[in-house]
Design an enzyme around this catalytic site. Structure first.
Site, PDB file in Angstrom:
ATOM      1  N   ARG A 100       0.804  -1.221   0.000  1.00 15.83           N
ATOM      2  CA  ARG A 100       0.000   0.000   0.000  1.00 15.83           C
ATOM      3  C   ARG A 100       0.841   1.278   0.000  1.00 15.83           C
ATOM      4  O   ARG A 100       1.306   1.736   1.041  1.00 15.83           O
ATOM      5  CB  ARG A 100      -0.959   0.012   1.196  1.00 15.83           C
ATOM      6  CG  ARG A 100      -1.950   1.169   1.103  1.00 15.83           C
ATOM      7  CD  ARG A 100      -2.862   1.267   2.307  1.00 15.83           C
ATOM      8  NE  ARG A 100      -3.784   2.382   2.156  1.00 15.83           N
ATOM      9  CZ  ARG A 100      -3.469   3.668   2.404  1.00 15.83           C
ATOM     10  NH1 ARG A 100      -2.256   3.977   2.826  1.00 15.83           N
ATOM     11  NH2 ARG A 100      -4.355   4.628   2.233  1.00 15.83           N
ATOM     12  N   HIS A 102       0.539   5.128  -2.286  1.00 13.18           N
ATOM     13  CA  HIS A 102      -0.429   5.788  -3.169  1.00 13.18           C
ATOM     14  C   HIS A 102       0.000   5.754  -4.630  1.00 13.18           C
ATOM     15  O   HIS A 102      -0.808   5.512  -5.520  1.00 13.18           O
ATOM     16  CB  HIS A 102      -0.654   7.239  -2.730  1.00 13.18           C
ATOM     17  CG  HIS A 102      -1.433   7.350  -1.454  1.00 13.18           C
ATOM     18  ND1 HIS A 102      -0.924   6.946  -0.251  1.00 13.18           N
ATOM     19  CD2 HIS A 102      -2.687   7.799  -1.210  1.00 13.18           C
ATOM     20  CE1 HIS A 102      -1.828   7.149   0.701  1.00 13.18           C
ATOM     21  NE2 HIS A 102      -2.909   7.669   0.140  1.00 13.18           N
ATOM     22  N   LYS A 147     -15.434   5.194 -15.733  1.00  9.91           N
ATOM     23  CA  LYS A 147     -16.360   4.397 -14.913  1.00  9.91           C
ATOM     24  C   LYS A 147     -15.560   3.688 -13.823  1.00  9.91           C
ATOM     25  O   LYS A 147     -15.328   2.479 -13.875  1.00  9.91           O
ATOM     26  CB  LYS A 147     -17.120   3.407 -15.809  1.00  9.91           C
ATOM     27  CG  LYS A 147     -18.421   2.904 -15.193  1.00  9.91           C
ATOM     28  CD  LYS A 147     -19.273   2.247 -16.253  1.00  9.91           C
ATOM     29  CE  LYS A 147     -20.473   1.498 -15.711  1.00  9.91           C
ATOM     30  NZ  LYS A 147     -21.418   2.275 -14.940  1.00  9.91           N
TER      31      LYS A 147
HETATM   32  N1  PDD Z   1     -24.317   2.562 -14.006  1.00 12.67           N
HETATM   33  N2  PDD Z   1     -24.098   7.496 -15.036  1.00 12.67           N
HETATM   34  C1  PDD Z   1     -23.652   6.794 -13.983  1.00 12.67           C
HETATM   35  C2  PDD Z   1     -23.065   7.528 -12.837  1.00 12.67           C
HETATM   36  C3  PDD Z   1     -23.767   5.388 -13.979  1.00 12.67           C
HETATM   37  O1  PDD Z   1     -23.294   4.699 -12.936  1.00 12.67           O
HETATM   38  C4  PDD Z   1     -24.368   4.743 -15.087  1.00 12.67           C
HETATM   39  C5  PDD Z   1     -24.535   3.256 -15.151  1.00 12.67           C
HETATM   40  C6  PDD Z   1     -24.828   5.526 -16.156  1.00 12.67           C
HETATM   41  C7  PDD Z   1     -25.451   4.917 -17.382  1.00 12.67           C
HETATM   42  O2  PDD Z   1     -24.483   4.274 -18.166  1.00 12.67           O
HETATM   43  P1  PDD Z   1     -24.842   3.071 -19.145  1.00 12.67           P
HETATM   44  O3  PDD Z   1     -25.941   3.549 -20.028  1.00 12.67           O
HETATM   45  O4  PDD Z   1     -23.581   2.809 -19.874  1.00 12.67           O
HETATM   46  O5  PDD Z   1     -25.305   1.925 -18.270  1.00 12.67           O
HETATM   47  C8  PDD Z   1     -24.659   6.895 -16.101  1.00 12.67           C
HETATM   48  C9  PDD Z   1     -24.408   1.131 -13.912  1.00 12.67           C
HETATM   49  C10 PDD Z   1     -25.600   0.547 -14.589  1.00 12.67           C
HETATM   50  C11 PDD Z   1     -24.212   0.721 -12.464  1.00 12.67           C
HETATM   51  O6  PDD Z   1     -23.404   1.362 -11.801  1.00 12.67           O
HETATM   52  O7  PDD Z   1     -24.825  -0.250 -12.013  1.00 12.67           O
END
Ligand code: PDD
Length: 313
Positions: A100, A102, A147
């Site tokens: 660990r 950063h 994401k």
């Molecule tokens: N989440 N915005 C956020 C913050 C999200 O977490 C998601 C999807 C979307 C829509 O993205 P997409 O159409 O690609 O699913 C927008 C998923 C479904 C989840 O965290 O479970």
């Protein structure tokens, strides 16, 4: 029945699947994820989701040997071996385990795992009669276009929504206030940011997206959705924009002011799990007539057709 998962390319029973406690996704949220809907055994938009996670890994400098082909193959193998026809697939790719510190480890051994489970329940009638949402401060970091598994603020927004008996938390930035709430109780107890406002009031801030969905507003038949910076550019959002174009509707990506939520004719959310979901109530204010509007319904029908044609291929 035992649950099968893919860990680093091997299909194993979930009981046998181990990820190190030192994994950087666990220690730092240093990882990415995807959620993919499985309809009738078909992983909808698999290639798009896989490309998003691999692009995210490139952007974050996560070094790995996966290719789009090998991830897609692993995902399809898991679907075939589990035999799950209706489900949601989760893929996580992290920088992997390391002592660990950063800064990034010199030698990375990334972790990839994939699960496939039944689809999470959507409230009865949410897509047909519409759903309600509550607004809350967007406390996320600035890299929401990736994401990542840093989802604490999203979880807070969803928790607040649940405590207020609604489906989604809509996140607002640029709010006119000096201090943010400091505890879950403070965060959740505050009513929606627009609850005291009236249409025409000069409310500060703009809306980014939902806790797990993108947002669209419709006014005078013109569709708008916040631009793809500081939001997750959703796969469903992109399809909704394509469908709007196919339907000859006027759609633009532009900042959406919080106050527009008070005067919109229609509002809808898009996500892999919720698909195209009408919003009929925001912080206690009815959207339009308080029922799904014609443009939302049209796009939702087109989305259903898009899924059906993908599944038949
Ligand atoms: N989440 N915005 C956020 C913050 C999200 O977490 C998601 C999807 C979307 C829509 O993205 P997409 O159409 O690609 O699913 C927008 C998923 C479904 C989840 O965290 O479970």
């Amino acid at each position: 029945m035992s649950q099968l998962v893919v860990v680093d390319g091997d299909i194993v029973d979930v009981e046998e699947a181990h990820v190190s406690v030192l994994d950087r996704a666990n220690l730092f949220g240093d990882g990415l994820y995807e959620v993919i809907r499985c309809y009738s055994g078909c992983l909808f938009e698999l290639a798009t989701h896989v490309s998003r996670i691999l692009e995210g890994a490139k952007a974050l400098g996560i070094l790995h040997d996966w290719t789009s082909e090998s991830v897609e193959l692993a995902a399809r193998r898991l679907q075939a071996e589990t035999g799950i026809m209706e489900g949601e697939m989760y893929i996580q790719l992290s920088r992997g385990p390391a002592v660990r510190t950063h800064y990034f480890p010199k030698i990375q051994s990334p972790t990839m795992f994939i699960t496939l489970s039944p689809v999470r329940p959507i409230p009865e009638g949410a897509r047909t009669v519409g759903t309600s949402v509550i607004t809350c401060p967007d406390m996320r970091h600035g890299w929401c276009h990736l994401k990542t598994v840093n989802l604490l603020s999203n979880c807070l927004a969803k928790e607040k929504a649940a405590r207020h008996g609604v489906w989604e938390g809509l996140m607002l930035r640029g709010l006119d206030r000096s201090a943010l709430p400091r505890t879950v109780e403070e965060y959740c107890d505050v009513p929606g940011e627009l609850s005291g406002a009236r249409p025409g009031d000069d409310v500060a801030g703009w809306v980014t997206e939902g806790a797990s969905a993108n947002l669209f507003v419709v006014k005078d038949r013109r569709i708008a959705t916040p631009p793809a910076c500081n939001i997750l550019p959703g796969v469903t959002r992109r399809i909704a924009l394509e469908l709007a174009e196919l339907a000859g509707l006027d759609a633009e990506e532009r900042p959406v002011a919080a106050k527009e939520l008070l005067t919109a004719d229609e509002v809808f959310l898009t996500s892999t799990i919720g698909e195209i979901m009408p919003v009929v109530n925001i912080d206690g204010h009815l959207v339009g007539a308080g029922e799904p509007g014609p443009i939302t319904k049209r796009l939702a029908e087109m989305y259903t057709d898009r899924v059906a044609s993908a599944v038949c291929q």
